[in-house]
Design a protein around this motif. Structure first.
Motif, PDB file in Angstrom:
ATOM      1  N   SER A 122     -66.818  67.411 -52.063  1.00 17.30           N
ATOM      2  CA  SER A 122     -66.874  67.803 -50.660  1.00 17.30           C
ATOM      3  C   SER A 122     -66.237  69.179 -50.492  1.00 17.30           C
ATOM      4  CB  SER A 122     -66.172  66.782 -49.776  1.00 17.30           C
ATOM      5  OG  SER A 122     -64.830  66.669 -50.127  1.00 17.30           O
TER       6      SER A 122
ATOM      7  N   ALA B 219     -63.659  72.614 -45.141  1.00 15.10           N
ATOM      8  CA  ALA B 219     -64.312  72.768 -43.837  1.00 15.10           C
ATOM      9  C   ALA B 219     -64.575  74.225 -43.481  1.00 15.10           C
ATOM     10  CB  ALA B 219     -63.459  72.114 -42.755  1.00 15.10           C
TER      11      ALA B 219
ATOM     12  N   SER C 145     -69.755  69.012 -44.497  1.00 15.97           N
ATOM     13  CA  SER C 145     -69.607  68.064 -43.393  1.00 15.97           C
ATOM     14  C   SER C 145     -70.144  68.714 -42.129  1.00 15.97           C
ATOM     15  CB  SER C 145     -68.142  67.700 -43.182  1.00 15.97           C
ATOM     16  OG  SER C 145     -67.652  66.968 -44.261  1.00 15.97           O
TER      17      SER C 145
ATOM     18  N   THR D  53     -71.985  64.631 -44.738  1.00 16.43           N
ATOM     19  CA  THR D  53     -71.116  63.724 -44.008  1.00 16.43           C
ATOM     20  C   THR D  53     -71.048  64.165 -42.558  1.00 16.43           C
ATOM     21  OG1 THR D  53     -69.175  64.993 -44.670  1.00 16.43           O
ATOM     22  CG2 THR D  53     -69.719  63.068 -46.003  1.00 16.43           C
TER      23      THR D  53
ATOM     24  N   THR E 265     -68.853  63.878 -39.077  1.00 19.65           N
ATOM     25  CA  THR E 265     -67.534  63.552 -38.542  1.00 19.65           C
ATOM     26  C   THR E 265     -67.616  63.401 -37.029  1.00 19.65           C
ATOM     27  OG1 THR E 265     -66.919  65.879 -38.282  1.00 19.65           O
ATOM     28  CG2 THR E 265     -66.390  64.832 -40.396  1.00 19.65           C
TER      29      THR E 265
ATOM     30  N   THR F 182     -68.446  59.247 -41.030  1.00 18.86           N
ATOM     31  CA  THR F 182     -67.091  58.907 -41.470  1.00 18.86           C
ATOM     32  C   THR F 182     -66.236  58.313 -40.359  1.00 18.86           C
ATOM     33  OG1 THR F 182     -66.302  61.149 -41.043  1.00 18.86           O
ATOM     34  CG2 THR F 182     -67.111  60.677 -43.273  1.00 18.86           C
TER      35      THR F 182
END
Length: 132
Positions: A30, A33, A52, A71, A73, A95
């Motif tokens: 991952s 960010a 993400s 992913t 969020t 998530t």
């Protein structure tokens, strides 16, 4: 050969394409960010992974090359998507314990509600994103 590049610590482009990777590669699962582009594709031993994305009224998918796994969020309901191209597809994993519903409309083809940590397959047909 392994090519991993980052322009800066704040905003970075990472490209890792066409390698054979074995051993401890968990750090690549991952991206941070702050990375603006995360392109991990066509590597033996590692899935294609995208950044993400945050749930919002309109979800802007990261600029990527056919990421297999993204992913999601947050728990905001989603009514539109952007930055996708025809034929793009992948897996979305929410998530948050209670992710928001995605409502059919101009850019979403079917209404669905992701379940935390349950993979959801999606495809964009050039007009709408469809998921199951």
């Amino acid at each position: 050969a392994c090519a991993l590049s980052a322009r800066s610590l704040d905003k970075a482009d990472v490209t890792l394409v066409g390698n054979s990777l074995y051993g401890a590669i968990g750090i690549l699962q991952s991206p941070p960010a702050t990375f603006t582009r995360w392109n991990v594709a066509n590597n033996t031993g590692l899935k294609n992974i995208g950044a993400s994305i945050a749930a919002a009224g309109t979800v802007a998918f990261p600029f990527m090359d056919d990421a297999e796994i993204l992913t999601l969020t947050g728990n905001t309901a989603v009514t539109a998507v952007s930055q996708l191209r025809a034929g793009q597809s992948g897996t979305l994993i929410a998530t948050h314990a209670t992710p928001g519903a995605w409502t059919a409309g101009a850019t979403i083809g079917n209404t669905f509600t992701p379940v935390q940590n349950v993979p959801l397959h999606w495809v964009f047909d050039g007009t709408k994103l469809y998921a199951r």
